[in-house]
Design a protein around this motif. Structure first.
Motif, short mmCIF file in Angstrom:
data_model
loop_
_atom_site.label_atom_id
_atom_site.label_comp_id
_atom_site.label_asym_id
_atom_site.label_seq_id
_atom_site.Cartn_x
_atom_site.Cartn_y
_atom_site.Cartn_z
N ARG A 1 -11.31 101.40 -49.42
CA ARG A 1 -11.79 102.41 -49.72
C ARG A 1 -13.22 102.15 -50.07
O ARG A 1 -13.99 102.85 -50.40
CB ARG A 1 -11.45 101.52 -52.20
CG ARG A 1 -10.05 102.77 -52.39
CD ARG A 1 -10.18 102.19 -53.60
NE ARG A 1 -10.86 103.05 -54.42
CZ ARG A 1 -10.36 103.99 -55.24
NH1 ARG A 1 -9.29 104.45 -54.89
NH2 ARG A 1 -11.45 104.35 -56.05
N GLY B 1 -8.93 105.42 -49.85
CA GLY B 1 -8.07 104.78 -49.92
C GLY B 1 -6.48 105.88 -49.82
O GLY B 1 -7.19 107.32 -49.35
N CYS B 2 -5.48 105.43 -49.93
CA CYS B 2 -4.42 105.61 -50.33
C CYS B 2 -4.48 107.18 -50.83
O CYS B 2 -4.95 107.46 -51.88
CB CYS B 2 -3.31 104.57 -50.70
SG CYS B 2 -2.75 103.71 -49.95
N TYR C 1 -6.19 97.12 -57.39
CA TYR C 1 -6.66 96.95 -56.07
C TYR C 1 -6.38 95.70 -55.31
O TYR C 1 -4.82 95.24 -55.05
CB TYR C 1 -8.24 97.00 -55.70
CG TYR C 1 -8.76 97.91 -56.43
CD1 TYR C 1 -9.45 99.01 -56.13
CD2 TYR C 1 -9.02 97.29 -58.17
CE1 TYR C 1 -9.84 100.00 -56.79
CE2 TYR C 1 -10.52 98.24 -58.68
CZ TYR C 1 -10.46 99.87 -58.00
OH TYR C 1 -11.03 101.26 -58.03
N ARG D 1 -2.68 94.15 -49.87
CA ARG D 1 -2.22 95.02 -48.62
C ARG D 1 -1.54 93.77 -47.65
O ARG D 1 -2.71 93.38 -47.88
CB ARG D 1 -3.38 95.47 -48.60
CG ARG D 1 -4.14 96.60 -49.19
CD ARG D 1 -5.25 97.29 -48.32
NE ARG D 1 -4.55 97.74 -46.76
CZ ARG D 1 -4.98 98.88 -46.39
NH1 ARG D 1 -4.88 99.66 -47.44
NH2 ARG D 1 -4.64 99.10 -45.71
N SER E 1 -4.25 101.79 -58.02
CA SER E 1 -3.23 101.93 -58.46
C SER E 1 -2.62 101.07 -59.14
O SER E 1 -1.98 100.37 -58.93
CB SER E 1 -2.78 101.99 -56.65
OG SER E 1 -0.80 102.08 -56.85
N CYS F 1 -11.02 96.94 -51.65
CA CYS F 1 -9.72 96.81 -51.46
C CYS F 1 -10.21 97.81 -49.81
O CYS F 1 -11.63 98.48 -49.76
CB CYS F 1 -9.26 98.23 -51.39
SG CYS F 1 -8.17 98.53 -50.79
N CYS G 1 -4.67 106.91 -54.82
CA CYS G 1 -4.74 105.67 -55.53
C CYS G 1 -6.51 105.71 -56.40
O CYS G 1 -6.76 107.16 -56.09
CB CYS G 1 -5.41 104.97 -54.45
SG CYS G 1 -6.18 103.24 -55.12
N ARG H 1 -2.26 105.09 -45.43
CA ARG H 1 -2.23 103.86 -45.93
C ARG H 1 -2.74 103.23 -45.15
O ARG H 1 -3.81 102.09 -45.59
CB ARG H 1 -0.91 103.11 -45.88
CG ARG H 1 -0.44 101.55 -46.33
CD ARG H 1 -0.07 102.40 -47.37
NE ARG H 1 -0.28 100.60 -48.20
CZ ARG H 1 -0.66 100.00 -49.50
NH1 ARG H 1 -0.49 101.03 -50.43
NH2 ARG H 1 -0.36 99.34 -49.94
S1 SF4 Z 1 -3.39 101.79 -53.31
FE1 SF4 Z 1 -4.64 99.41 -52.99
S2 SF4 Z 1 -4.14 100.09 -51.11
FE2 SF4 Z 1 -4.30 101.91 -51.15
S3 SF4 Z 1 -6.53 102.85 -51.38
FE3 SF4 Z 1 -5.85 101.95 -53.88
S4 SF4 Z 1 -5.93 100.06 -53.86
FE4 SF4 Z 1 -6.59 99.75 -51.66
#
Ligand code: SF4
Length: 308
Positions: free
Chosen positions: A36, A44-45, A91, A122, A53, A33, A48, A162
């Motif tokens: 990340r 990352g978020c 991801y 995403r 996630s 991602c 996550c 995000r």
């Molecule tokens: S939640 Fe999804 S968009 Fe956010 S860091 Fe993890 S893999 Fe990436």
């Protein structure tokens, strides 16, 4: 026999389309991602976990086809499923060239019994050539694009790190819609700093912008995440079970009844979940939502108005 739901479920849609019990099988195809791998950020978020996630029970060391064959056995035993949807969940599953995507998605669709594909990603990982490819694939098989939105409020997107804004989501949705690709938006309820009104405003926004499906997640805390640190320091509060069920019912009442509900609660794995532990019992949460809708004699779309 179970009662029909008071909301428009994705599982019923699958039965209508395929005429039999169809189950999703989660796949980890080895994507990463941009949030990340250092392209946008290395962390990352904030929520996550290590598996991107979701998708906590997958065995990423296996090939895509082997993961699906594994999943088929489980889904047959557990749910008597007859056909399957390959769910590229972990991801950002469009973060690669069209050639690589075609090889991986083609491998999944070649497994006997696989009737379609769901691709989660995403909104900033959807260049036009990838969307063109997905549109072609959607002409050949049953396809959904799951797009992480999480919130329509840019202050919340910044808070969860995000690294894209709401405008980015709207742009991806518009370009997917122009290619007639079905889109399911992921939304989190319970983000710190959002009022109840701000959370419910998302239902109206989803109606207006024209998504085909919605996946609701409650904010949950996974081990090893930035959110876990914040939770440990008392910086974030989580919804309680009854509060979440009530909020979901309010949200459903405002939502266009044509929008398919892909999920109404989170799916944090037992081994990695910090809180809220009540979310581990998904059936209890879903039963509470059903009971509350019944108590109100309500349903999805009861307070939906096309003009709002
Ligand atoms: S939640 Fe999804 S968009 Fe956010 S860091 Fe993890 S893999 Fe990436």
């Amino acid at each position: 026999m179970s009662q029909p739901k008071r909301y428009n479920t994705f599982s019923d849609e699958l039965k209508r389309v395929f005429g039999c019990k169809v189950q999703r099988i989660s796949v980890d195809a080895g994507f990463t991602c941009p949030n990340r791998d250092g392209t946008l950020d290395g962390e990352g978020c904030i929520f996550c976990g290590g598996s991107g996630s979701g998708a906590y029970s997958i065995r990423p060391e296996l090939s895509v086809a082997a993961q699906i064959e594994d999943g088929k056995e489980i889904m047959r035993r557990k749910y008597r499923a007859k056909r399957f949807i390959a769910y590229f969940q972990a991801y950002s599953n469009t973060y690669a060239s069209v050639e690589r995507l075609a090889a991986l998605f083609g491998e999944a669709l070649s497994v006997p019994g696989v009737a379609g594909i769901i691709v989660a990603t995403r909104p900033d990982c959807l260049p036009d050539d990838v969307l063109d490819y997905l549109a072609r694939l959607g002409g050949q098989t049953y396809l959904w694009l799951e797009l992480g939105l999480q919130s329509i409020h840019d202050k919340s997107l910044a808070f969860i790190n995000r690294r894209h804004d709401y405008a980015c989501f709207l742009d991806a949705l518009q370009r997917a819609g122009a290619r007639k690709i079905r889109v399911c938006a992921h939304v989190i309820l319970g983000l710190p700093g959002e009022t109840r009104e701000e959370m419910l405003a998302m239902a109206g926004a989803l109606n207006r912008i024209g998504v085909d499906g919605v996946k609701l997640h409650l904010l949950h805390v996974m081990k090893g995440t930035r959110l876990a640190e914040m939770y440990g320091q008392g910086e974030v509060a989580l919804l309680d079970r009854d509060g979440y069920a009530g909020l979901v019912c309010d949200f459903l009442e405002l939502l266009d009844p044509a929008i398919l509900i892909h999920r109404l609660t989170g799916d944090g794995g037992r081994d990695n979940l910090v809180a809220p532990l009540w979310s581990l019992n998904k059936f209890e949460v879903l039963n509470l939502i059903d009971a509350e809708l019944e108590r109100r004699d309500s349903r999805q779309g009861l307070r939906f108005s096309p003009s709002r």
